[in-house]
Design an enzyme around this catalytic site. Sequence first.
Site, PDB file in Angstrom:
ATOM      1  N   ARG A  44     -39.341 -68.586 -18.415  1.00  0.00           N
ATOM      2  CA  ARG A  44     -39.233 -67.150 -18.683  1.00  0.00           C
ATOM      3  C   ARG A  44     -37.788 -66.718 -18.423  1.00  0.00           C
ATOM      4  NH1 ARG A  44     -39.833 -62.515 -15.348  1.00  0.00           N
ATOM      5  NH2 ARG A  44     -40.739 -60.727 -16.440  1.00  0.00           N
ATOM      6  N   SER A 113     -50.833 -61.337 -21.517  1.00  0.00           N
ATOM      7  CA  SER A 113     -50.887 -60.541 -20.282  1.00  0.00           C
ATOM      8  C   SER A 113     -51.843 -59.380 -20.460  1.00  0.00           C
ATOM      9  CB  SER A 113     -49.502 -59.959 -19.945  1.00  0.00           C
ATOM     10  OG  SER A 113     -48.584 -60.991 -19.734  1.00  0.00           O
ATOM     11  N   LYS A 142     -40.775 -58.652 -11.848  1.00  0.00           N
ATOM     12  CA  LYS A 142     -40.911 -58.109 -13.202  1.00  0.00           C
ATOM     13  C   LYS A 142     -40.377 -56.686 -13.250  1.00  0.00           C
ATOM     14  CE  LYS A 142     -44.150 -57.619 -16.951  1.00  0.00           C
ATOM     15  NZ  LYS A 142     -45.140 -58.409 -17.651  1.00  0.00           N
TER      16      LYS A 142
END
Length: 219
Positions: A44, A113, A142
Amino acid sequence: MYRNKIKEYLPLYLVIDRASCQNKDMFFVLEQAIKGGVTLVQLREKEISAREFVELAIKTKDFLSKFNVPLIINDRIDVALASNADGVHVGQEDIHPNYVREIVGDDLIIGLSVNNEEHVKEANKLDIDYVGIGPVFKTMTKKDPKPTLYPHGLKRLLKLIQKPSVAIGGINIENCKEVVKTGVNGIAVVSAICKHNDPFLAAKKLKICINHHHLKLSI
Ligand code: 3NM
């Protein structure tokens, strides 16, 4: 092909980026974490050029192949295809999973998600392989996280979900037990492993917690 046995790979899901590894090399962290018990890796990288992302993904895929650990790419379908990764993970604001499936075909894993009942109800109808439910706890990792669910919110969504699931967001060795006990199929972490100065030990402790509190391996 990992897709048809996805549930085997969900128990300890590592989400990784170079910055979260701080002063440690990302491949050192990966190797230690896998030796400690990580079963699946998601790459990511948010601040990276497409070209660099593909190069890093190819290197990561190559590395993980030695350990028989699948690689999932966050957000970028093009990067997942170019690097021959095993799957792609998308969020609610990314390309809709129906289009993702059309693009990637039947072999790749698709993760989505979810954060609320609407997301879960829709996810149940989609040709996806697992959902990431979060954030379970507050997380600094995040940017713009969705509302925190806490274990009781996670439990509520697990009752509705008909797909394999991993819990994500602020999970660490201290709170691992209450997450595992919800019956989720896996836990996903960034900081608890990447930021730890001993990623092997961090993964090992999480794995022991998972095994001890019996993560469901089938739904
Ligand atoms: N997704 P940490 S929370 C990548 O809620 C990610 O969907 C989330 O990092 C979601 O383990 C999150 O350091 C960050 O809290 C997880």
